[in-house]
Design a protein around this motif. Structure first.
Motif, mmCIF file in Angstrom:
data_model
loop_
_atom_site.group_PDB
_atom_site.id
_atom_site.type_symbol
_atom_site.label_atom_id
_atom_site.label_comp_id
_atom_site.label_asym_id
_atom_site.label_seq_id
_atom_site.Cartn_x
_atom_site.Cartn_y
_atom_site.Cartn_z
ATOM 1 N N HIS A 94 0.859 -1.194 0.000
ATOM 2 C CA HIS A 94 0.000 0.000 0.000
ATOM 3 C C HIS A 94 0.892 1.240 0.000
ATOM 4 C CE1 HIS A 94 -4.000 1.890 0.783
ATOM 5 N NE2 HIS A 94 -3.261 2.848 1.319
ATOM 6 N N GLU A 321 -8.065 3.063 -3.407
ATOM 7 C CA GLU A 321 -8.577 2.791 -2.085
ATOM 8 C C GLU A 321 -9.774 3.651 -1.717
ATOM 9 O OE1 GLU A 321 -6.252 4.291 1.388
ATOM 10 O OE2 GLU A 321 -4.981 5.217 -0.129
ATOM 11 N N ASP A 452 2.339 3.280 3.057
ATOM 12 C CA ASP A 452 1.427 4.378 2.727
ATOM 13 C C ASP A 452 2.191 5.630 2.291
ATOM 14 O OD1 ASP A 452 -1.097 5.370 2.280
ATOM 15 O OD2 ASP A 452 -1.555 5.801 4.376
HETATM 16 ZN ZN ZN Z 1 -5.526 5.020 2.846
#
Ligand code: ZN
Length: 565
Positions: A94, A321, A452
């Protein structure tokens, strides 16, 4: 069965037997051989091997150095590992890598600095190289906690480092500091000139201190007023950023899009892919950009883009997302929001599409899981590898529901940067189990690791791995307890096989076994045995993607294949 090599080369029977076992595919010689190392294969038995052969982009044999050496031909390149550790290439499950890459060639990076002095030094250095009028931009990826000084820079400090250049320094998505030249360039003089909900920071006498405070929308809008890089700069940024990730042993990413990521923002990536100079495997998703037309936009964008379209370097991986605006960062979505989300999720399931959704609070995630369960009754989602990202306070009950649906969990080291705030909000007990990695392992949910990055966090996987293992924030506060702390091997599995699962490629990469893609990294330190506090400083000395050396340094610099630009 006799190996063809035996007849051709006339090796002794015993040696040939060893060879045939190691290399069932047979007669060809290896392109690469790695010898005398500690190869963490992450196979089912967690075998550690000494040597490996790579042929045509794949792992062709593993075993003892003396046996593998026999696969060397005249053109084989031999890497003497001298006891170094080799891991499967790391995969961030991610990371907003495509977006981060676009501006990488024109930004200043504060990641990894340990003092304000050092950070401002990078501004000074960039100012020296920049052309007159060029902006100096730090687009996040730092926190005052990482600095010895434990504070943000002042406008005077930033201006002194930036000289005549306009400069912009963003902190998370809530604050930005600009130099006076920056304010002039953006025509900002009063609150009225700042994007909605934003305000100028004022001192006691009501004068601007150079800061602008606001929320995510404010700061995103402010950032979008900065000059955007040219197409050529975007291509350069993509190559440079991916190489930076290769330097840190990464060979793949799963990219969840991001706000403001329009189709045109993918063109630099596509160019790099078309030119066959992509050094990182990218699985990307389509992120809802416009509130209200989410489903219509997905329909249009995916008519010529079925799930899984692409190749081993670049592949379309579904939606998210942000799947639908109504449920993004919303703990109490309306019935309409939920109905809309259900419509989109059902549409995705019927097309065999992956879906990944950002969610923060365990107390409200049941609303998302209710929808997943409802969809699953009509169009089974098990096997589609849907994902919930973040959810640091996931309860065992939530993880059980995810497991039952075949939904994976993408975990990042957000708590490394922001753990003190989490602790303040939810208490020390909650922080002790956040994120509950051991509970999730016990339940059997697929876990992918990641960061992230980069507006919010550093992209360094070794910083994330260290945090997975010690639970300490960047400021050194220990938060997570030993009962939710994985072993080193478990953490590494999350960063490799675990993450590959989200790209539907755990059968092709993520571990070092015969037949899989040769995606690997030779590490500067032994990940399994180095002191815990050294793990965050590990780098790769040689990174390979599909048998191609994409990064090499120090003792292996000569293996570098295509010199950069
Ligand atoms: Zn997120």
């Amino acid at each position: 069965m006799t190996s063809p090599i035996a007849r051709i080369s006339g090796f002794s029977g015993l040696a040939v037997l060893g060879l045939a076992l190691a290399a069932p595919s047979g007669a060809q010689t290896a392109d690469f051989i790695l010898l005398h190392g500690r190869i963490l294969t992450l196979d089912e038995r967690s075998s550690v091997r000494e040597a490996m052969a790579v042929s045509e982009g794949r792992i062709s044999a593993l075993g003892r150095s003396m046996d593998i050496m026999k696969l060397a031909g005249r053109k084989t390149r031999v890497v003497d590992l001298r006891g170094r550790t080799v891991v499967p290439g790391l995969i961030d499950s991610h990371i907003h890598a495509i977006r981060a890459a676009l501006s990488y060639s024109v930004e200043v990076n504060w990641i990894g600095t340990s003092s304000l002095e050092e950070a401002l030094g990078r501004i000074r250095e960039a100012a020296r190289r920049a052309k007159p009028g060029d902006w100096l931009i730090v687009a996040g990826g730092w926190t005052p906690e990482q600095f010895q000084e434990k504070r943000r820079p002042t406008q005077a400090e930033l201006a002194a480092a930036a000289g005549d250049h306009p400069a912009y320094v963003q902190l998370f998505y809530g604050w930005a500091l600009l130099t006076p030249a920056g304010f002039r360039a953006l025509n900002i003089a009063t609150d009225a000139d700042v994007p909605p909900r934003g305000k100028l920071d004022l001192d006691a006498s009501g004068n601007s201190t150079g800061g602008i405070s606001g929320d995510t929308a404010t700061i995103t809008a402010l950032f979008s007023r900065l000059p955007s890089p040219s197409f050529q700069q975007r291509v350069e940024g993509t190559r440079a950023f991916f190489r930076e990730l290769n330097r840190l042993a990464l060979t793949g990413v799963v990219d969840p899009g991001g706000f403001g990521m329009a189709p045109r923002d993918y063109q630099a990536l596509f160019k790099v892919w078309q030119d066959k100079v992509l050094t990182l495997r990218v699985a990307y998703t389509v992120f809802a950009q416009k509130r209200g037309s989410e489903l219509e936009d997905y329909r249009n964008l995916t008519q010529l883009l079925p799930m899984g379209m692409g190749d081993e370097m670049l592949r379309f991986n579904g939606i998210g997302e942000n799947v639908a605006w109504g449920m993004y960062n919303n703990d109490s979505p309306s019935e309409t929001d939920k109905a809309q989300f259900h419509g989109i999720a059902k549409w995705a399931a019927e097309r065999g599409m992956s879906l990944n959704m950002h969610w923060h609070n365990d107390r409200s995630v049941g609303q998302l899981l209710d929808i997943f369960e409802r969809v699953d009754k009509d169009a089974p989602i098990r096997g589609l590898r849907w994902t919930i990202a973040h959810l640091n306070d996931a309860s065992a009950a939530t993880l059980e529901r995810m497991k039952a649906l075949g939904v994976g969990w993408a975990v990042q080291d957000a708590m490394y940067f922001d753990g003190e705030r989490f602790q303040k909000e939810k208490g020390a007990e909650a922080a002790r189990r956040a994120p509950p990695l051991k509970t999730a392992l016990r339940i059997g949910v697929n876990i992918g690791a990641g960061t992230d990055a980069h507006r919010v966090a550093s992209y360094n996987p070794f910083v994330a791995l260290r945090w997975m293992l010690d639970g300490k924030t960047v400021g050194g506060t220990p938060l997570r307890g030993p009962e939710e702390t994985p072993t080193r091997e478990e953490a590494l599995r999350m960063y490799t096989l675990g993450s590959a699962w989200f790209a539907h490629e755990d059968d092709k990469r993520g571990s070092l076994v015969v037949g899989k893609l040769a995606d690997l990294a030779v590490l500067s330190k032994d990940y399994m045995r180095a002191p815990l506090e050294d793990i965050g400083r590990i780098e790769s000395l040689l990174t390979m993607v599909g048998g191609r050396v994409v990064y090499a340094a120090g003792p292996y610099a000569r293996f570098e294949e295509s010199p950069r630009r």
